[in-house]
Structures are given as structure tokens and as C-alpha cells.
Design a protein around this motif. Sequence first.
Motif, PDB file in Angstrom:
ATOM      1  N   GLU A  88      -4.332 -25.405 -51.075  1.00 59.13           N
ATOM      2  CA  GLU A  88      -5.007 -24.822 -49.917  1.00 59.13           C
ATOM      3  C   GLU A  88      -4.147 -23.696 -49.355  1.00 59.13           C
ATOM      4  O   GLU A  88      -2.913 -23.752 -49.400  1.00 59.13           O
ATOM      5  N   ALA A  89      -4.794 -22.697 -48.802  1.00 57.28           N
ATOM      6  CA  ALA A  89      -4.059 -21.554 -48.274  1.00 57.28           C
ATOM      7  C   ALA A  89      -3.152 -21.976 -47.122  1.00 57.28           C
ATOM      8  O   ALA A  89      -3.633 -22.516 -46.114  1.00 57.28           O
TER       9      ALA A  89
ATOM     10  N   ALA B 212       7.650 -27.260 -52.404  1.00 54.89           N
ATOM     11  CA  ALA B 212       6.717 -26.797 -51.363  1.00 54.89           C
ATOM     12  C   ALA B 212       7.424 -26.566 -50.032  1.00 54.89           C
ATOM     13  O   ALA B 212       7.017 -25.707 -49.237  1.00 54.89           O
ATOM     14  N   ASP B 213       8.493 -27.314 -49.776  1.00 51.10           N
ATOM     15  CA  ASP B 213       9.191 -27.194 -48.496  1.00 51.10           C
ATOM     16  C   ASP B 213       9.832 -25.828 -48.290  1.00 51.10           C
ATOM     17  O   ASP B 213      10.179 -25.467 -47.163  1.00 51.10           O
ATOM     18  N   ALA B 214      10.028 -25.093 -49.366  1.00 48.54           N
ATOM     19  CA  ALA B 214      10.676 -23.789 -49.235  1.00 48.54           C
ATOM     20  C   ALA B 214       9.885 -22.856 -48.321  1.00 48.54           C
ATOM     21  O   ALA B 214      10.464 -22.072 -47.563  1.00 48.54           O
ATOM     22  N   LEU B 215       8.563 -22.936 -48.380  1.00 46.93           N
ATOM     23  CA  LEU B 215       7.747 -22.072 -47.520  1.00 46.93           C
ATOM     24  C   LEU B 215       7.936 -22.439 -46.056  1.00 46.93           C
ATOM     25  O   LEU B 215       8.067 -21.556 -45.185  1.00 46.93           O
ATOM     26  N   ASP B 216       7.972 -23.728 -45.762  1.00 46.14           N
ATOM     27  CA  ASP B 216       8.231 -24.155 -44.385  1.00 46.14           C
ATOM     28  C   ASP B 216       9.603 -23.685 -43.921  1.00 46.14           C
ATOM     29  O   ASP B 216       9.772 -23.248 -42.774  1.00 46.14           O
ATOM     30  N   THR B 217      10.578 -23.776 -44.815  1.00 50.36           N
ATOM     31  CA  THR B 217      11.926 -23.334 -44.460  1.00 50.36           C
ATOM     32  C   THR B 217      11.924 -21.848 -44.104  1.00 50.36           C
ATOM     33  O   THR B 217      12.539 -21.432 -43.110  1.00 50.36           O
ATOM     34  N   LEU B 218      11.250 -21.047 -44.893  1.00 51.61           N
ATOM     35  CA  LEU B 218      11.222 -19.603 -44.638  1.00 51.61           C
ATOM     36  C   LEU B 218      10.570 -19.273 -43.303  1.00 51.61           C
ATOM     37  O   LEU B 218      11.005 -18.348 -42.599  1.00 51.61           O
ATOM     38  N   TRP B 219       9.537 -20.013 -42.940  1.00 54.60           N
ATOM     39  CA  TRP B 219       8.801 -19.700 -41.720  1.00 54.60           C
ATOM     40  C   TRP B 219       9.290 -20.489 -40.500  1.00 54.60           C
ATOM     41  O   TRP B 219       8.819 -20.267 -39.387  1.00 54.60           O
ATOM     42  N   THR B 220      10.235 -21.377 -40.701  1.00 55.10           N
ATOM     43  CA  THR B 220      10.776 -22.176 -39.597  1.00 55.10           C
ATOM     44  C   THR B 220      11.957 -21.453 -38.966  1.00 55.10           C
ATOM     45  O   THR B 220      12.782 -20.857 -39.661  1.00 55.10           O
ATOM     46  N   ARG B 221      12.057 -21.542 -37.635  1.00 57.07           N
ATOM     47  CA  ARG B 221      13.165 -20.894 -36.931  1.00 57.07           C
ATOM     48  C   ARG B 221      14.459 -21.659 -37.145  1.00 57.07           C
ATOM     49  O   ARG B 221      14.502 -22.885 -37.019  1.00 57.07           O
TER      50      ARG B 221
ATOM     51  N   LEU C  91       5.027 -14.670 -52.087  1.00 58.10           N
ATOM     52  CA  LEU C  91       4.018 -14.992 -53.086  1.00 58.10           C
ATOM     53  C   LEU C  91       4.060 -16.502 -53.316  1.00 58.10           C
ATOM     54  O   LEU C  91       5.077 -17.024 -53.784  1.00 58.10           O
ATOM     55  N   ALA C  92       2.995 -17.199 -52.950  1.00 57.51           N
ATOM     56  CA  ALA C  92       2.937 -18.656 -53.067  1.00 57.51           C
ATOM     57  C   ALA C  92       2.102 -19.050 -54.279  1.00 57.51           C
ATOM     58  O   ALA C  92       1.004 -18.520 -54.487  1.00 57.51           O
ATOM     59  N   ILE C  93       2.629 -19.985 -55.069  1.00 62.39           N
ATOM     60  CA  ILE C  93       1.938 -20.442 -56.269  1.00 62.39           C
ATOM     61  C   ILE C  93       0.880 -21.473 -55.891  1.00 62.39           C
ATOM     62  O   ILE C  93       1.175 -22.472 -55.224  1.00 62.39           O
TER      63      ILE C  93
ATOM     64  N   PRO D  98      -0.168 -18.951 -42.075  1.00 63.07           N
ATOM     65  CA  PRO D  98       1.045 -18.196 -41.762  1.00 63.07           C
ATOM     66  C   PRO D  98       1.306 -18.168 -40.264  1.00 63.07           C
ATOM     67  O   PRO D  98       0.382 -18.288 -39.451  1.00 63.07           O
ATOM     68  N   PRO D  99       2.551 -18.002 -39.853  1.00 60.48           N
ATOM     69  CA  PRO D  99       2.876 -17.882 -38.424  1.00 60.48           C
ATOM     70  C   PRO D  99       2.512 -16.489 -37.923  1.00 60.48           C
ATOM     71  O   PRO D  99       2.107 -15.608 -38.687  1.00 60.48           O
ATOM     72  N   ASP D 100       2.671 -16.304 -36.634  1.00 60.92           N
ATOM     73  CA  ASP D 100       2.408 -14.990 -36.047  1.00 60.92           C
ATOM     74  C   ASP D 100       3.286 -13.935 -36.718  1.00 60.92           C
ATOM     75  O   ASP D 100       4.478 -14.168 -36.983  1.00 60.92           O
ATOM     76  N   GLY D 101       2.698 -12.801 -36.957  1.00 62.06           N
ATOM     77  CA  GLY D 101       3.430 -11.714 -37.595  1.00 62.06           C
ATOM     78  C   GLY D 101       3.227 -11.656 -39.096  1.00 62.06           C
ATOM     79  O   GLY D 101       3.672 -10.702 -39.743  1.00 62.06           O
ATOM     80  N   TRP D 102       2.575 -12.670 -39.655  1.00 63.29           N
ATOM     81  CA  TRP D 102       2.283 -12.704 -41.092  1.00 63.29           C
ATOM     82  C   TRP D 102       0.774 -12.805 -41.290  1.00 63.29           C
ATOM     83  O   TRP D 102       0.058 -13.308 -40.429  1.00 63.29           O
ATOM     84  N   ARG D 103       0.315 -12.354 -42.452  1.00 63.30           N
ATOM     85  CA  ARG D 103      -1.113 -12.465 -42.764  1.00 63.30           C
ATOM     86  C   ARG D 103      -1.288 -12.683 -44.266  1.00 63.30           C
ATOM     87  O   ARG D 103      -0.440 -12.263 -45.073  1.00 63.30           O
ATOM     88  N   LEU D 104      -2.374 -13.335 -44.614  1.00 62.83           N
ATOM     89  CA  LEU D 104      -2.750 -13.499 -46.015  1.00 62.83           C
ATOM     90  C   LEU D 104      -3.486 -12.227 -46.443  1.00 62.83           C
ATOM     91  O   LEU D 104      -4.564 -11.923 -45.936  1.00 62.83           O
ATOM     92  N   VAL D 105      -2.900 -11.484 -47.369  1.00 66.04           N
ATOM     93  CA  VAL D 105      -3.495 -10.205 -47.750  1.00 66.04           C
ATOM     94  C   VAL D 105      -4.354 -10.305 -48.997  1.00 66.04           C
ATOM     95  O   VAL D 105      -5.232  -9.456 -49.216  1.00 66.04           O
ATOM     96  N   SER D 106      -4.116 -11.330 -49.828  1.00 70.72           N
ATOM     97  CA  SER D 106      -4.970 -11.470 -51.005  1.00 70.72           C
ATOM     98  C   SER D 106      -4.877 -12.888 -51.554  1.00 70.72           C
ATOM     99  O   SER D 106      -3.840 -13.543 -51.453  1.00 70.72           O
ATOM    100  N   GLU D 107      -5.986 -13.312 -52.113  1.00 69.42           N
ATOM    101  CA  GLU D 107      -6.041 -14.592 -52.807  1.00 69.42           C
ATOM    102  C   GLU D 107      -6.391 -14.331 -54.260  1.00 69.42           C
ATOM    103  O   GLU D 107      -7.409 -13.706 -54.564  1.00 69.42           O
ATOM    104  N   GLY D 108      -5.521 -14.769 -55.145  1.00 65.02           N
ATOM    105  CA  GLY D 108      -5.797 -14.649 -56.562  1.00 65.02           C
ATOM    106  C   GLY D 108      -6.201 -15.978 -57.144  1.00 65.02           C
ATOM    107  O   GLY D 108      -6.313 -16.994 -56.438  1.00 65.02           O
ATOM    108  N   GLU D 109      -6.397 -16.002 -58.438  1.00 64.94           N
ATOM    109  CA  GLU D 109      -6.739 -17.255 -59.104  1.00 64.94           C
ATOM    110  C   GLU D 109      -5.559 -18.206 -59.135  1.00 64.94           C
ATOM    111  O   GLU D 109      -5.717 -19.424 -59.123  1.00 64.94           O
ATOM    112  N   PHE D 110      -4.326 -17.644 -59.099  1.00 59.78           N
ATOM    113  CA  PHE D 110      -3.134 -18.461 -59.272  1.00 59.78           C
ATOM    114  C   PHE D 110      -2.168 -18.372 -58.092  1.00 59.78           C
ATOM    115  O   PHE D 110      -1.235 -19.166 -58.006  1.00 59.78           O
ATOM    116  N   THR D 111      -2.357 -17.421 -57.200  1.00 59.13           N
ATOM    117  CA  THR D 111      -1.372 -17.194 -56.141  1.00 59.13           C
ATOM    118  C   THR D 111      -2.038 -16.829 -54.822  1.00 59.13           C
ATOM    119  O   THR D 111      -3.198 -16.400 -54.769  1.00 59.13           O
TER     120      THR D 111
END
Length: 743
Positions: free
Chosen positions: A579-580, A544-553, A571-573, A583-596
Motif C-alpha cells: 500500500e502507498a 520496511a522500517d527504514a522508511l519510518d526511520t527516514l521520515w521520523t524526527r 524510491l519505495a519497493i 508521506p509527512p508534510d513536505g513530501w508527496r507521491l509523484v508517481s506510482e509504478g508497477e513495482f515502485t
Amino acid sequence: MTDQSSRTRTRWAPAVWAALSVVLTGLFGAARVLVTPRFYFADDSEVGSFGQWWQLGDRLLSGRLPILDPHAWQAGNYFAEGQWGLLNPVTWLIAVTARWAENPVVHVTIVKIAFLMLMAGGVCLLARSFGASAPWAAVAGVLVPLGGFTVYMDAASWATGLFNAAVLPWVWWGLRRSVESLRSPLPYLIASYALITFGYVFGVLILVVILVESLVRAIVARDGGRAIRTLLASAWGALLTIAVYLPGVLTAPVTERAGFHVINTRFLNADLSDLMSAASPTATASVGSWWGPETAAPLVYVAWLLPIIPLFLPMPRDVVRRCIPLFVLLALVTVVVIGPSEIGAIRWPVRFMPYVCLTAGVLLAVMATHAFPARVTRRRVWWSLLVLVIATGITYANTPGQWRWLALVMVVQAIAIVAIGYIALTRRIRRDGQRTGLAAAAAVAVSGLLIIPQLAVFPYTPLPKFGVPDSVARMQSILPDSPDDAIVVGDIYAHGGLDASFDERLMGNLWYLSPTRVSSLYTVLPYSTFSKDLCMDLRGATCADALDTLWTRDAETGLPVADLMGVSTILAIKDTFPEAPVPPDGWRLVSEGEFTWLFERDEPVPGAGGVAWTGRGTSVTVVDVSETAVSFRVDEIGDDARVVLARLDYPGYTIDGAEHADPVREWLLTVDASDARPGDVITVSFRPPGLPLMIAASALCAVILVAWPILQHRWRRRAETAPDGLGLSEELPVPATGPDTRD
């Protein structure tokens, strides 16, 4: 007329027996698909091989050979990966047909069964070269592809392991005919080229052993000609090995393959008691793996016919001498299989089991040829039955819960041994050739019969089954409009097997089929610091920390890691992120699927490969970017003259006009432009490390390819014109029977 017909039948008999072996192997292989349609499409074949072949085929059809893909990150160093088979025409054919295929399951199944059939044909030829008769060589050709590890691991998942095991008999046969008999070396040169350029090291190690044994035997025999021919064969193999494996060796220091250690974790290696299960097609033995101390597959199964060996003992001295190469290799691979689980980069020694099957099968065929039916006695039949009972008893002690199937198989084996003994001893069949043919047919029939209980116990491989789509078009519809580059975060294995999940995501190398460039691919060489930073495994799964790493400066550059990588889609599993994520500024959630969850940037950034960041006061203008190079013009040099590229800092990069700096985050390729001036153009280019040596080795290979056949032809003519044929040793003839020692 009758004599002519008899001679014709005799001349064609070996080919008929070999063809029968190949065809039956294909039928036996196909029988597994009737029980388990995806038998040959599991684990690495699902998420590794097919996507890899598809991508390679796509590149080949567009006239390009992939060298480096910065968008693939740690999976994109193709020469270092090795197993892409970039120099292998057989792999090219598989890749092109994969690119044309619509159903990956059907494509992979056809490829796997074809290689099993290829293995059967090679075993027949190899057994014949050691003096086996055509019927017993055909028996070996059927038995060897039925080896437990070959069927349940290599054929089901690890395709390059199957390719190696299938081609090795052809290599050995070609070597023997060119070294021992002064025949054309082209079969050896072609087969060994295919073996080595598949990029799977285990078969190459076996070839090294075979070559060393051949050279030592020639030196002991003081046969200079044979020694020279073996040295030529060895030089060819060594030079090819340099061309194929040198990039991986030189890249290893930055990957998880770095370092050398010898440890035994009891992971995918056997012990002596496990080898007593070698004759039982339904016994698991006690080979530990991902599932604990026992693996649900007959990984050490060699051949049901092994207990019959006492029927063929003792071996004549000349036959023992001829079989020395078989004894040497059999002893060595057996020791390796029961040895440490890791020796440097060589892991999981049970992967050498196909070569135990090969040597044991060929040896059995040679022994039977020289002992059946003349040496068979009632006493030896009883000894064979005793060996069967003892082996089954020890196997039962290891896995008592399987006693019903062990007992059933033992009964079938006992009946078969008695039947073969009866065929040898009965006076109703007068011709030894008929007895041999009948016994061989019985052995082949029992081999097919025993597939039934084996499939009843083990209908599929124990390796993971991810249930990926059987439609290329469906996989090409995933992430159709997302901006490049993309990355997957979370546990990609969480929804494996759920068909609906593949409407939203793919796995491993199947991401090559997506219209969007996704970096979460399969690699056998994870880049150590990169994979640690993003906690990413070799198939692209992350914590899970990978997402924080990507969005952290990043502390050093002040940019988010996603910016440094050129990532515009994430794409987050959901299993990892119930829970969704916010996202930081400049990013947006464009779709919610059953799995992602699917996130995209408001404004996409350039993908990997180009300039990601420049130091304080430094500015550059990108001139050109390709997969293997990037050029930029210096506009201004400030206090911090570093330029960070969205590329992994692989060995093989050269920088023209600047210096190599320590990589940012320990994995981003960084340029020190301190000595440059405004207006200078700096070019960073990649070539596989060791490329000059690779080219030199390839050139020398070309010399051997041209010169050896010419020299061989001259040596043969000289030997044929010698008064006594001195120096020309033909393959040994196959005697019809041995001396009669029946009780």
C-alpha cells in the motif's frame, strides 16, 4: 636445410604450444556463452562490478580519481573499499572501456574471457619454469582455468577473484626468473603491482606464502644472493600492500569487518571427502552455502586428469626438490580450504580453490614431463584406473543423485587414461616427442569434451541472476529528473529477474548510471551503525522500517533523518510496501509504478556533504563544499556548539579550527565549535587514513622499482665473469624422458 627447419620448429614449439593453450582457453570460455549468454554476467558482476567500472571510467575520463563521495554514504569510501583498484592501470582500462560500452553483458564477457586466457598463458610459463615440457605445460594451461570455482564463481561473478587468480601465475613466474635466475625483475614488479592493486586480498595472501617459502629455501641453502633478492621482492610487495590496504584496515573499526574471530559454520568450506570430487567436473560435493548443505556447482573440481598421477610415480628426487614450492603451497591451500569458514576478515575459504588448481596443474605437468613415456607401465595404468574408481565411488557416496553423470564422466576419464597409457606403451610411435605431443593433445581434447556434460548439469552459476538490462542507455533513463539525493527503501531483490522492473529502478552500483545521485549502492565495508540504523545490507536493500526511520524526527536534533542525510527523493519497493506509504508534510507521491512508489520533496534540500544541523543558538554559513572537504564560517556560537555534517564519520577526517564531537546517531560526522569565535572559518577535510604512510610506502616502492633492475644487472654481470659462474643459477633444463623402468 632439413636440420635448419627442424631447429626452427624446435625453437618455436614452446610458443606454439602456449599459444594453443591460450586460444583453446578462449574458445572453451566462449563455448559457455553459446549455452548461457549471460554466463559471465551474474550476481556481483551485474550489480557490483560493471557499475563500479562505469563510475570509475567516468571519473577517469573527467580527469579525477575518486577518493570519497559523501552522496554514496557507506559505499563512497573508495580507498577503504579496496576492490575499486584505484591504483591499478589494468582496472583503469577496464573502467574506461566500460564507460564507453553500450552493452554491459558483452563488455563483462570479453573482460572475463580475456582474463581466463591470461591465466592460461601464465600457467604455461610457470609450469615451464618448474621444468615442464611445452606440451605438458600447455595441458596445465588449459586445465587450470577450467577449475570449478574459477569458472562458476570467480568468472561468473567475483571478477576481482578471477583477476587475482589470472595474474598470480605471472607473478610467480616473474619471481622465479628474477630470484632463481638473476633475470630482469620487471616482469615480477609489474605483475605483482597489478595483483596487489586489484585490492582483492586472497591472491596477496598466496603471494606472501610464495615469498616466505622462497626466503626459507634460500636461507636453508645458504644462498645469500637469492635471499637478498627474495627480500627485495618481499619489500616491494609489503610496501604496495601498505599503500593499497592500509585505508581499509584503519577504517575497519567502524565497519562490519571489525573484530577477529575464528568460527566454522560450514559455509563455503570443504571437507576431506569433498576433495575426492576434485577430478569430477559434474560433482557438487557437499560444500554448504546460501542454498543449504550442497551448492549446485562443481566448486572443488580441480582437473579430470588427477587420477592419472599414479602413472607418473615415483618422482625423481631432483624433481621433488625442484617442486618443493608447489608442494608447500598445495598443502597449505588445501588445509585452508578444509579449515574454518571464517578467520577474522577472511571468509569462505573455498575461494582458495583456484590456487589448488594452479599448484596441482603445474605439478601434474612437471610429473608428466619427467615420467612420460619412459616411466609409464601397464601396472601404473591399472593403478590410475583404480584411483579413478575409488574417487568416483566416494563422490557418489556424497552425491548419489548424480550417479548417471558421474558414471559417464568416469567412463570418459577411463578411456582417456587407457589411451594415454597406450600412447606411452605402443611401439608404433618411436619418437618420445611425438608420443608426448599426442598424449598432451589427447588430454586437451578430453578437457574440452568434458565441458559438454558439465554445461548440461550446470549451465550457469548458482549465484543469483538479477536480469539487469543489457543496455546502458536504458539504465541511464531511470530517475532522469528526480532531485538529488535519492535513496531506495525496501527489498530490492523482490523483482530480480523481471525485466520490466528495471524500467523503474536499478540495483547496487548500477545506480551510478542514473542521472540522479542514489545512495543505495554496493559496498564491501558496510558502516556498522549506519547500516543498522537503516537496516540496510551491502547492496542497498532495507527493511520496511527504514522508511519510518527516514521520515521520523531524530530525538537529538529534532530533524527527520532524511533531512540530516540531505535526501530529497525516496524510491519505495512495492513488494515491501504493497500500500502507498503516507508521506509527512513536505513530501508527496509523484508517481506510482508497477513495482515502485516514487516520493519527492516539495522543496528539495541540499544533498549530502554539507552542514545538516547546528545546535541551539549556533549558526554557520557554508563557504565551500566538495567531496572531500567542507568549510563554514561561524556566525554565532550558542549553548550547543555542535555542527552536524551530512557525512559518515569515517576515520581520516581532520577538523581545522574546531574539535571532533561524538557522532550524532553514532554515524553522522559532528563538529564541536565551542572554541571558535564568530567570523572563524572551520574546515573539515578528508584524506584516506594512513595517507603519510601510504605516500612513504609508495616512495620506497619507486626506489625499489629503479634500484632493483640496476642491481640485478650488476649481479648478473659479476656472476657471468666469475670463473665458474658462481651465483648464477639458470632455469633447470627440461629432460626429454626419464630412465626406462617399463615392465
